[in-house]
Design an enzyme around this catalytic site. Sequence first.
Site, PDB file in Angstrom:
ATOM      1  N   HIS A  67       0.828  -1.211   0.000  1.00  0.00           N
ATOM      2  CA  HIS A  67       0.000   0.000   0.000  1.00  0.00           C
ATOM      3  C   HIS A  67       0.859   1.257   0.000  1.00  0.00           C
ATOM      4  O   HIS A  67       2.024   1.256   0.438  1.00  0.00           O
ATOM      5  CB  HIS A  67      -0.916   0.007   1.227  1.00  0.00           C
ATOM      6  CG  HIS A  67      -0.154   0.080   2.524  1.00  0.00           C
ATOM      7  ND1 HIS A  67       0.361   1.249   3.041  1.00  0.00           N
ATOM      8  CD2 HIS A  67       0.189  -0.889   3.401  1.00  0.00           C
ATOM      9  CE1 HIS A  67       0.991   1.003   4.162  1.00  0.00           C
ATOM     10  NE2 HIS A  67       0.908  -0.290   4.411  1.00  0.00           N
ATOM     11  N   GLU A 168      -2.178  -6.940   7.451  1.00  0.00           N
ATOM     12  CA  GLU A 168      -0.845  -6.731   8.024  1.00  0.00           C
ATOM     13  C   GLU A 168      -0.681  -7.565   9.289  1.00  0.00           C
ATOM     14  O   GLU A 168      -1.652  -8.046   9.877  1.00  0.00           O
ATOM     15  CB  GLU A 168      -0.658  -5.236   8.324  1.00  0.00           C
ATOM     16  CG  GLU A 168       0.682  -4.846   8.936  1.00  0.00           C
ATOM     17  CD  GLU A 168       1.893  -5.177   8.070  1.00  0.00           C
ATOM     18  OE1 GLU A 168       2.161  -6.383   7.883  1.00  0.00           O
ATOM     19  OE2 GLU A 168       2.579  -4.246   7.620  1.00  0.00           O
TER      20      GLU A 168
END
Length: 273
Positions: A67, A168
């Site tokens: 990202h 994550e």
Amino acid sequence: MSQRSYEVVEGFFVQEGGARLGEVLPPRFGLKDASDNRWKTFRQTIDQLNTSSPADTQYKVFFVGRHGEGFHNVAEAKYGTQAWNDYWSKKNGDGELIWGPDPELTDLGKDQAKSAHDAWKQELEFDIPLPGKLYCSPLTRAIHTNMITFDSVIPKSQRTMIVENLREGNGVHTCDKRRTRTYIKRSFPDFDIEEGFIEEDELWDPEVRETHEEIDARMRRVLDMIFDKDQEQFISFTAHGGIVSAVLRLTKHKQYILPTGGVIPMVVKSSVS
């Protein structure tokens, strides 16, 4: 019980050499072949690997994207990694920045995603194979990165699948606590959500942070799912630094620290034993 093994196939991308701090978007996504026919040659090579391999062996190409910069990245840079891990990562903000739960992209993060979009557009002129399947973390920063990166690159009819196991490293850090299924579905109606994705984030633990071994185990489940079910040879992930590292460890790829907004491609061989 049979188990899949994974290994990177070297000889295609500059990132295979490893880097303590990698390049965000090297030319041609790092493909070593700079000829005008580079992607046609590459696709033919992958086709040949698959057609000539035994029944228990497959080859796929993964474009693994991290990202763009989020507000939590800004906060970690502001306070330093030690203070971030010890104190600030457990907070939702500092009165100036808000990074938890589930922070947004910064303006720079959006620009980084746009740079990835532009890189895809540039390589489309040389017939880069588009991902046949796209997968994404359920965290907002990854979803927005995916949206910006593949806007007008991938047909609108081809929907990205949100997968819980691409999130994550989980726990303690508020930036890694996801939003509800209802919020994700309402906010990102053009995305599919995997079956079994529960409403609340029951995985995030305010006291316990996931280990590398635990992240690797769930990333292995993602790879198993793709190699077991997907016929497509070219696959995209939009995820996080922790997921990038897990993929590299599982495939025995040299360490490559991918900056925010970066993309690392790799050819992966899987065999069942």
